[in-house]
Design a protein around this motif. Structure first.
Motif, PDB file in Angstrom:
ATOM      1  N   UNK A 107       0.646  -1.114  -0.363  1.00 45.37           N
ATOM      2  CA  UNK A 107      -0.582   0.296  -0.053  1.00 45.37           C
ATOM      3  C   UNK A 107       0.995   1.409   0.257  1.00 45.37           C
ATOM      4  N   UNK A 108       0.101   2.234  -0.672  1.00 40.58           N
ATOM      5  CA  UNK A 108       1.159   3.353  -1.151  1.00 40.58           C
ATOM      6  C   UNK A 108       0.187   4.257  -0.389  1.00 40.58           C
ATOM      7  N   UNK A 109       1.065   4.890   0.535  1.00 36.08           N
ATOM      8  CA  UNK A 109       0.347   5.989   1.697  1.00 36.08           C
ATOM      9  C   UNK A 109      -0.739   5.089   3.195  1.00 36.08           C
ATOM     10  N   UNK A 110      -1.241   6.100   3.208  1.00 36.42           N
ATOM     11  CA  UNK A 110      -2.115   5.094   4.657  1.00 36.42           C
ATOM     12  C   UNK A 110      -3.722   5.035   5.001  1.00 36.42           C
ATOM     13  N   UNK A 111      -3.520   4.704   3.608  1.00 37.56           N
ATOM     14  CA  UNK A 111      -4.941   3.724   3.476  1.00 37.56           C
ATOM     15  C   UNK A 111      -5.308   2.807   2.139  1.00 37.56           C
ATOM     16  N   UNK A 151      -2.224   6.483  16.365  1.00 33.92           N
ATOM     17  CA  UNK A 151      -3.553   5.422  15.818  1.00 33.92           C
ATOM     18  C   UNK A 151      -4.308   6.488  16.401  1.00 33.92           C
ATOM     19  N   UNK A 152      -4.627   6.911  17.780  1.00 30.75           N
ATOM     20  CA  UNK A 152      -5.144   7.649  17.944  1.00 30.75           C
ATOM     21  C   UNK A 152      -5.685   8.937  18.206  1.00 30.75           C
ATOM     22  N   UNK A 153      -3.900   9.769  17.616  1.00 27.57           N
ATOM     23  CA  UNK A 153      -4.169  11.484  17.536  1.00 27.57           C
ATOM     24  C   UNK A 153      -4.422  11.331  16.230  1.00 27.57           C
ATOM     25  N   UNK A 154      -3.845  10.179  14.547  1.00 29.09           N
ATOM     26  CA  UNK A 154      -4.156  10.508  13.513  1.00 29.09           C
ATOM     27  C   UNK A 154      -5.352   9.933  12.548  1.00 29.09           C
ATOM     28  N   UNK A 155      -6.142   9.173  13.146  1.00 33.94           N
ATOM     29  CA  UNK A 155      -7.195   9.171  12.774  1.00 33.94           C
ATOM     30  C   UNK A 155      -9.050   9.225  13.149  1.00 33.94           C
ATOM     31  N   UNK A 156     -10.075   9.142  12.459  1.00 32.38           N
ATOM     32  CA  UNK A 156     -11.032   9.158  13.512  1.00 32.38           C
ATOM     33  C   UNK A 156     -11.442   7.797  14.121  1.00 32.38           C
ATOM     34  N   UNK A 157     -12.204   7.828  14.050  1.00 34.50           N
ATOM     35  CA  UNK A 157     -13.161   6.080  15.121  1.00 34.50           C
ATOM     36  C   UNK A 157     -13.502   5.782  14.142  1.00 34.50           C
ATOM     37  N   UNK A 158     -14.689   6.592  13.046  1.00 29.89           N
ATOM     38  CA  UNK A 158     -14.873   6.123  11.849  1.00 29.89           C
ATOM     39  C   UNK A 158     -13.788   5.225  11.416  1.00 29.89           C
ATOM     40  N   UNK A 159     -12.600   5.834  11.166  1.00 32.71           N
ATOM     41  CA  UNK A 159     -11.949   5.133  10.385  1.00 32.71           C
ATOM     42  C   UNK A 159     -11.668   3.823  10.835  1.00 32.71           C
ATOM     43  N   UNK A 160     -11.432   3.446  11.871  1.00 37.76           N
ATOM     44  CA  UNK A 160     -11.162   2.410  12.535  1.00 37.76           C
ATOM     45  C   UNK A 160     -12.158   1.506  13.346  1.00 37.76           C
ATOM     46  N   UNK A 161     -13.433   1.785  12.597  1.00 38.93           N
ATOM     47  CA  UNK A 161     -14.613   0.915  13.218  1.00 38.93           C
ATOM     48  C   UNK A 161     -14.718  -0.622  12.614  1.00 38.93           C
TER      49      UNK A 161
END
Length: 204
Positions: A107-111, A151-161
């Motif tokens: 994966x290139x990037x963070x998604x 992870x906590x500071x750089x990501x929304x809860x929706x992303x981690x669902x």
């Protein structure tokens, strides 16, 4: 559901994923929530395919401490992060599958974007293969406290669902019960294998 039944279900799930080779060489870790303050997490250095209920340690969700004095998994902080962020989370599974490990490095990037697969509907809330699923990918770090904070500071809860990938490391996913966490794991693993094969065929 009683704590004993939850642990029994988690032990069964551990043996299932151990038989699949998804937690090789004592890798991986699994947990269930006890309540708002405590969870039960697999002890470090144990073969996940042969765990028993006695191999799970009570761990504080607030500060990762284990009253027993025994050593919980190295990735304890990732489990407790999920439990703090999601009150509905009841089980967390962290595995080292080949597909998750390899794909996280491609994966290139963070998604990681997944789209067009019917199996996307194995994930809670998904009803169509047309949706574009975004699975977060984070660089691995031996400092788990720092990683959890990133992870906590750089990501929304929706992303981690459903969960997230650690680059070159593996997958962490969760559910509202052991059964759902197991379904998310199996569904994501199938999707990762499809995505690797699709990428391989595209370059032929």
């Amino acid at each position: 559901m009683t704590q004993q039944l939850q642990l029994a279900e988690l032990v069964a799930a551990c043996r299932w994923l151990g038989a699949k080779g998804w937690a090789p060489a004592t890798g991986g870790n699994m947990s269930v929530r006890q309540d708002t303050q405590w969870c039960w997490l697999s002890e470090s250095g144990k073969d996940k395919g042969s765990l028993t209920e006695s191999d799970f340690l009570q761990v504080s969700i607030a500060d990762n401490t284990a009253p027993s004095g025994r050593t919980p998994s190295a990735e304890t902080g990732l489990h407790t992060l999920i439990y703090r962020l999601f009150p509905e989370a009841q089980a967390v599974l962290h595995v080292h599958t080949v597909n998750a490990t390899v794909l996280s490095r491609l994966v290139k990037g963070n998604r990681l974007t997944l789209q067009g697969y019917e199996m996307q509907k194995s994930l809670r809330g998904q009803s169509s293969h047309l949706d574009a699923l975004q699975i977060p990918v984070f660089d691995n770090d031996q400092d788990i406290s720092a990683l959890a904070q990133r992870i906590h500071s750089g990501t929304s809860k929706e992303d981690l669902q459903w969960g997230f990938l650690l680059r070159g490391h593996g997958l962490t996913c969760w559910g509202r019960n052991v059964e759902e966490a197991r379904r998310h794991l199996e569904g994501l693993e199938f999707l990762f294998e499809c995505e690797i094969l699709r990428r391989r065929l595209e370059v032929l």
